[in-house]
Design a protein around this motif. Sequence first.
Motif, PDB file in Angstrom:
ATOM      1  N   VAL A  64      33.964  75.547  -6.379  1.00  0.00           N
ATOM      2  CA  VAL A  64      32.753  75.752  -5.581  1.00  0.00           C
ATOM      3  C   VAL A  64      32.961  75.245  -4.152  1.00  0.00           C
ATOM      4  CG1 VAL A  64      30.320  75.117  -5.326  1.00  0.00           C
ATOM      5  CG2 VAL A  64      31.225  75.674  -7.580  1.00  0.00           C
ATOM      6  N   LEU A  65      33.555  74.066  -4.024  1.00  0.00           N
ATOM      7  CA  LEU A  65      33.798  73.514  -2.692  1.00  0.00           C
ATOM      8  C   LEU A  65      34.771  74.379  -1.900  1.00  0.00           C
ATOM      9  CD1 LEU A  65      33.975  69.721  -3.599  1.00  0.00           C
ATOM     10  CD2 LEU A  65      32.031  71.006  -2.676  1.00  0.00           C
ATOM     11  N   LEU A  66      35.741  74.944  -2.591  1.00  0.00           N
ATOM     12  CA  LEU A  66      36.700  75.821  -1.926  1.00  0.00           C
ATOM     13  C   LEU A  66      36.048  77.115  -1.439  1.00  0.00           C
ATOM     14  CD1 LEU A  66      39.668  76.085  -1.136  1.00  0.00           C
ATOM     15  CD2 LEU A  66      40.075  77.181  -3.331  1.00  0.00           C
ATOM     16  N   ILE A  67      35.105  77.630  -2.205  1.00  0.00           N
ATOM     17  CA  ILE A  67      34.372  78.825  -1.771  1.00  0.00           C
ATOM     18  C   ILE A  67      33.652  78.546  -0.457  1.00  0.00           C
ATOM     19  CG2 ILE A  67      32.345  80.259  -2.283  1.00  0.00           C
ATOM     20  CD1 ILE A  67      33.265  80.307  -5.189  1.00  0.00           C
ATOM     21  N   GLY A  68      32.963  77.423  -0.375  1.00  0.00           N
ATOM     22  CA  GLY A  68      32.275  77.066   0.862  1.00  0.00           C
ATOM     23  C   GLY A  68      33.236  76.847   2.010  1.00  0.00           C
TER      24      GLY A  68
END
Length: 190
Positions: A81-85
């Motif tokens: 999720v953090l990588l998507i952002g």
Amino acid sequence: MRWLTLYARSRQAPASAAVVLLVVLAAWAFDHGGPGPMELGTVVLVLTVNVAAASVGLGGQDAALERTAAIRWVPRRAAHVLLIGAVAGGALLVAGSVGADPAPTGFLVRDAAGLAGLAALGAVLCGAHLAWIPPTGWLAVTLLGPPAPGTVGEVLHWMTFSPSTGVSCGTAWVLLAVGTAAYAVAGPRR
């Protein structure tokens, strides 16, 4: 093959990265003609499309197989999720370094974080194949809905407010925290 390569391929990361690149290039070409920063609506639209493109990878091909895997999913899901952002906002920051002027860094970071959290919530509530609905729906409310006064307006239209306002920043960071935690613990809906 290493697990990271397999994970990226099973989550359709190469296709999502290609879409993110194409969207940023199209926005840059579309908005490159005028001096100054991109229009705020264009920036928010590009961020939302980037997050929506990457959100399809929040679920694998076989949910039952993943649930039986003997690996720790919580940190991997949270990192995803953090990588998507990071990729959604980072693509616009890179475009800014080559000549486009998308928006202030704080604005991009806040919006990318909140949209990634919304996509994670979408995966938990609707499934990975429909995880794009909450970010896209909130974008529609933000851009098409009438502005509401006061705190309610700042919560509903957090994507377009200045990053210096406490309520809009708080909304984005709460969405990221709740979405990441829910997705990391529960995973995508079947």
